[in-house]
Write a protein that holds these residues in place. Structure first.
Motif, PDB file in Angstrom:
ATOM      1  N   ASP A  49     -43.294  89.932  31.883  1.00 34.83           N
ATOM      2  CA  ASP A  49     -42.787  88.852  32.736  1.00 34.83           C
ATOM      3  C   ASP A  49     -41.654  89.325  33.634  1.00 34.83           C
ATOM      4  OD1 ASP A  49     -42.683  86.164  33.834  1.00 34.83           O
ATOM      5  OD2 ASP A  49     -41.694  85.330  32.214  1.00 34.83           O
ATOM      6  N   TYR A  78     -38.301  90.472  24.650  1.00 32.50           N
ATOM      7  CA  TYR A  78     -38.035  89.250  25.465  1.00 32.50           C
ATOM      8  C   TYR A  78     -38.940  89.125  26.780  1.00 32.50           C
ATOM      9  CZ  TYR A  78     -33.722  88.715  22.627  1.00 32.50           C
ATOM     10  OH  TYR A  78     -32.830  88.475  21.774  1.00 32.50           O
ATOM     11  N   GLU A  81     -44.824  89.212  27.790  1.00 30.97           N
ATOM     12  CA  GLU A  81     -45.643  87.864  27.769  1.00 30.97           C
ATOM     13  C   GLU A  81     -46.330  87.536  26.599  1.00 30.97           C
ATOM     14  OE1 GLU A  81     -47.666  87.922  31.423  1.00 30.97           O
ATOM     15  OE2 GLU A  81     -46.340  87.346  32.364  1.00 30.97           O
ATOM     16  N   GLN A  82     -46.863  88.506  25.864  1.00 30.24           N
ATOM     17  CA  GLN A  82     -47.502  88.271  24.497  1.00 30.24           C
ATOM     18  C   GLN A  82     -46.717  87.753  23.407  1.00 30.24           C
ATOM     19  OE1 GLN A  82     -48.242  90.609  26.539  1.00 30.24           O
ATOM     20  NE2 GLN A  82     -50.286  89.685  27.369  1.00 30.24           N
ATOM     21  N   ARG A  83     -45.501  88.043  23.589  1.00 28.69           N
ATOM     22  CA  ARG A  83     -44.542  87.873  22.319  1.00 28.69           C
ATOM     23  C   ARG A  83     -43.639  86.373  22.617  1.00 28.69           C
ATOM     24  NH1 ARG A  83     -42.764  92.292  19.128  1.00 28.69           N
ATOM     25  NH2 ARG A  83     -41.768  90.614  17.954  1.00 28.69           N
ATOM     26  N   SER A  84     -43.402  85.956  21.497  1.00 27.73           N
ATOM     27  CA  SER A  84     -42.652  84.440  21.672  1.00 27.73           C
ATOM     28  C   SER A  84     -41.154  84.745  21.783  1.00 27.73           C
ATOM     29  CB  SER A  84     -43.186  83.715  20.433  1.00 27.73           C
ATOM     30  OG  SER A  84     -42.379  84.208  19.166  1.00 27.73           O
ATOM     31  N   ARG A  87     -39.741  83.256  25.211  1.00 30.06           N
ATOM     32  CA  ARG A  87     -40.072  82.005  25.655  1.00 30.06           C
ATOM     33  C   ARG A  87     -39.372  81.075  26.218  1.00 30.06           C
ATOM     34  NH1 ARG A  87     -45.258  81.688  22.299  1.00 30.06           N
ATOM     35  NH2 ARG A  87     -46.693  83.243  23.543  1.00 30.06           N
ATOM     36  N   ASP A  88     -38.044  81.167  25.857  1.00 32.13           N
ATOM     37  CA  ASP A  88     -37.057  80.113  26.035  1.00 32.13           C
ATOM     38  C   ASP A  88     -35.906  80.573  27.220  1.00 32.13           C
ATOM     39  OD1 ASP A  88     -37.843  78.425  24.048  1.00 32.13           O
ATOM     40  OD2 ASP A  88     -36.549  78.986  22.532  1.00 32.13           O
ATOM     41  N   ARG A  91     -37.197  83.149  33.955  1.00 32.53           N
ATOM     42  CA  ARG A  91     -37.316  84.280  34.522  1.00 32.53           C
ATOM     43  C   ARG A  91     -36.215  85.094  35.099  1.00 32.53           C
ATOM     44  NH1 ARG A  91     -42.654  86.454  37.393  1.00 32.53           N
ATOM     45  NH2 ARG A  91     -42.019  88.577  37.766  1.00 32.53           N
ATOM     46  N   LYS A  94     -34.281  86.656  32.323  1.00 28.11           N
ATOM     47  CA  LYS A  94     -34.907  87.945  31.937  1.00 28.11           C
ATOM     48  C   LYS A  94     -34.694  89.159  32.738  1.00 28.11           C
ATOM     49  CE  LYS A  94     -38.831  85.731  29.510  1.00 28.11           C
ATOM     50  NZ  LYS A  94     -40.115  85.361  29.483  1.00 28.11           N
TER      51      LYS A  94
END
Length: 159
Positions: A49, A78, A81-84, A87-88, A91, A94
């Motif tokens: 991401d 972090y 995309e496939q890891r949680s 998610r919080d 972008r 990140k």
């Protein structure tokens, strides 16, 4: 003995002449961080991401940053995309974390991270070679773009 950075290990494996030598180098310097960085770069299951292009950053010129990617690898979930884990995070946050990460590691490791997030595996270190060293590390290999190389200069001068 000084710990080699992940970029140095990968470049050493790339420079090896035969597949067996490449596998031997990877096995010699085996670590969870090395396996993770190779899987993130070469396995299609993992996407990021983050923008595909390199963000603006200032490469580190601090000698103590050599080998710090081992420690910084804990932040990679972090950006996946496939890891949680991330998610919080927005972008923008990140991207800011990624730039901080690039600026805190050795310049060679920063270039490696950019290559990983843009999914550009090295043609001379193909996923099948990595799977020989670490069986099952890459389950869905991405295609490797092989360049045709430069044309050889002709012996005769061009007129």
């Amino acid at each position: 003995m000084t710990t080699l950075s992940l970029a140095e290990i990968i470049n050493t494996a790339r420079k090896a002449e035969t597949v067996e030598e490449k596998v031997a180098v990877l096995k010699k310097f085996d670590s969870q961080e090395l396996r993770n960085i190779l899987a993130l770069m070469c396995d299609a299951r993992w996407t990021f991401d983050l923008p595909e292009t390199a963000p603006p950053y200032t490469p580190s010129d601090i000698h103590e940053s050599h080998g710090s990617l081992y420690r910084e690898m804990r932040k990679m979930p972090y950006f996946v995309e496939q890891r949680s884990d991330g998610r919080d995070l927005s972008r923008m946050r990140k991207e800011a974390l990624f730039i901080q990460m690039l600026e805190s590691v050795d310049a060679g490791d920063a270039e490696l991270l950019i290559r990983v997030t843009s999914k550009q595996p090295y043609p001379d270190l193909a996923p099948d070679v990595i799977n020989l060293a670490f069986p099952g590390a890459i389950q869905e290999p991405i295609s490797v773009k092989r360049s045709r190389g430069r044309p050889k200069k002709s012996e005769a001068p061009v007129s």
